[in-house]
Write a protein that holds these residues in place. Structure first.
Motif, PDB file in Angstrom:
ATOM      1  N   CYS A 170       0.847  -1.179   0.000  1.00 12.95           N
ATOM      2  CA  CYS A 170       0.000   0.000   0.000  1.00 12.95           C
ATOM      3  C   CYS A 170       0.884   1.231   0.000  1.00 12.95           C
ATOM      4  N   SER A 171       0.381   2.291  -0.610  1.00 11.49           N
ATOM      5  CA  SER A 171       1.056   3.587  -0.601  1.00 11.49           C
ATOM      6  C   SER A 171       0.079   4.596  -0.033  1.00 11.49           C
ATOM      7  N   ASP A 188      -8.337   5.574  12.195  1.00 13.54           N
ATOM      8  CA  ASP A 188      -7.834   4.418  11.473  1.00 13.54           C
ATOM      9  C   ASP A 188      -7.905   4.698   9.976  1.00 13.54           C
ATOM     10  N   ILE A 189      -7.360   3.775   9.175  1.00 13.75           N
ATOM     11  CA  ILE A 189      -7.273   3.987   7.735  1.00 13.75           C
ATOM     12  C   ILE A 189      -8.653   4.233   7.107  1.00 13.75           C
ATOM     13  N   ALA A 209      -3.887  -3.796   3.986  1.00 14.72           N
ATOM     14  CA  ALA A 209      -2.444  -3.760   4.236  1.00 14.72           C
ATOM     15  C   ALA A 209      -2.078  -2.549   5.075  1.00 14.72           C
ATOM     16  N   GLY A 210      -2.726  -1.409   4.822  1.00 20.11           N
ATOM     17  CA  GLY A 210      -2.474  -0.214   5.629  1.00 20.11           C
ATOM     18  C   GLY A 210      -2.839  -0.441   7.080  1.00 20.11           C
ATOM     19  N   GLY A 211      -3.971  -1.084   7.311  1.00 19.97           N
ATOM     20  CA  GLY A 211      -4.354  -1.396   8.689  1.00 19.97           C
ATOM     21  C   GLY A 211      -3.397  -2.349   9.346  1.00 19.97           C
ATOM     22  N   LEU A 217       3.127  -1.658  13.683  1.00 18.90           N
ATOM     23  CA  LEU A 217       3.976  -0.580  14.180  1.00 18.90           C
ATOM     24  C   LEU A 217       3.586  -0.119  15.575  1.00 18.90           C
ATOM     25  N   GLY A 218       2.661  -0.798  16.209  1.00 17.99           N
ATOM     26  CA  GLY A 218       2.359  -0.480  17.597  1.00 17.99           C
ATOM     27  C   GLY A 218       1.158   0.435  17.731  1.00 17.99           C
ATOM     28  N   GLY A 219       0.781   0.679  18.981  1.00 16.47           N
ATOM     29  CA  GLY A 219      -0.455   1.404  19.247  1.00 16.47           C
ATOM     30  C   GLY A 219      -0.331   2.892  19.250  1.00 16.47           C
TER      31      GLY A 219
END
Length: 337
Positions: A170-171, A188-189, A209-211, A217-219
């Motif tokens: 994803c970009s 969120d995304i 994929a973004g989600g 990467l953590g919260g």
């Protein structure tokens, strides 16, 4: 190598090499990939050219940094970490995690900000247990600064520039405030897509994929649940030239979360909590606030539709908009977009 602690101790020996002012920050920059001398100078505002040259020379002599020539068409000389230098990654990551505990105060007046400095926080927040079996690349464009993340079965590599070695799952293109809000789990995304705060490109599974990237990467980007991230993002939009001669306090109320900004003749102090002496207080929701910060919504339209209100001096409200680069009229917002 310069001054030494003259102690036969591994920690002292390490500090002989990387304990000087600016040295670890040079390593921080190079952990994100090879950099030209000019890239390093730009990423380290405040360092003098003589100091940068001397620190690079010392790091080369210590075997931490080397010079390389990029292949055509770039064909330029860059600095990059050796295997010994790259071994500093867990040290810098742990230092970043420790430093997040000191983020209980907002940015100090005069403190600079670069998107690259957030990438260490991104790496420090990585959750390898959620990345087992995942082999994907995620690309981000945040206010024109492009970087990518490569996840490979529980490992993470964060690099400047677009993804070139393999197609990105994803970009994501967005602004700094939205990026920090996503990282802080304030949005969120799907939220940012619905509100027009970001654009996601890629295959059919790009949004998923973004989600996944956000989860891996953590919260959050800091130990305040993202609250100081938002304060820092607002501070990063400050325009000192628009604040000359201004001595005012601006309050911001996003639901139950309050913070304020003190402007003193071109200087800025961002503070958590409400201000009893605010000249004007802007009240709105987070999504509207992010749109105002991104320049896609004007204050005039926000007030006209009732999604934002202001209490206090109307003139101070106009000055606040100018100081933080928020368009006041719909025409200004359209021009900014």
């Amino acid at each position: 190598m310069g001054r030494s602690y003259d102690q036969f101790c591994p920690a002292a020996r390490a500090l002989d090499v990387v304990g000087g002012r600016w040295t670890l920050l040079i390593v921080r920059e190079l952990l994100l990939g090879p950099r030209r001398y000019t890239d390093l100078a730009e990423g380290l505002p405040g360092i003098g050219p003589n100091v940068l040259a001397e620190r690079l020379r010392a790091l080369r002599e210590a075997g931490v940094v080397t010079q390389a020539k990029l292949p055509p068409p770039a064909a330029t000389t860059v600095y990059e970490l050796t295997e010994l230098g790259a071994a500093m990654r867990p040290v810098v990551d742990e230092l970043t995690r420790w430093g997040l505990r000191l983020q209980n105060v907002p940015p100090r007046p005069g403190e600079r900000f670069r998107i690259g400095w957030l990438l260490g926080c991104v790496r420090a927040g990585f959750r390898p247990e959620l990345a087992r079996g995942v082999s994907e690349t995620y690309e981000f464009d945040v206010d024109g600064d492009v970087f990518h993340l490569r996840v490979e079965d529980g490992t993470l590599d964060v690099r400047y520039g677009p993804a070139t070695e393999r197609a990105a799952a994803c970009s994501v293109t967005t602004d700094l405030a939205t990026f920090m809000a996503i990282g802080a789990r304030l949005l969120d995304i799907p939220d940012v897509l619905e509100r027009g705060l970001a654009r996601v490109e890629g295959g059919p599974g790009a949004v998923e994929a973004g989600g996944r990237a956000v989860s891996i990467l953590g919260g959050h980007l800091d130990d305040t649940g993202g609250r100081y991230g938002i304060i820092g993002a607002v501070g990063a939009t400050f325009r000192p030239e628009a604040a000359r001669g201004v001595h005012e306090t601006y309050g911001f109320l996003l639901g139950e979360f309050a913070f304020h900004a003190r402007v003193d003749d071109g200087a800025l102090q961002m503070c958590p909590g409400p201000a009893d002496d605010a000249d004007v207080t802007l009240s709105t929701d987070l999504a509207t606030f992010l749109k105002l910060g991104a320049g896609t919504l004007s204050l005039e339209d926000a007030f006209g539709t009732g999604v934002a209100t202001a209490t206090g001096d109307p003139g101070a409200g106009l000055r606040m908009a100018a100081v933080f680069g928020v368009p006041f009229t719909a025409a200004e917002a359209a021009a900014g977009a």
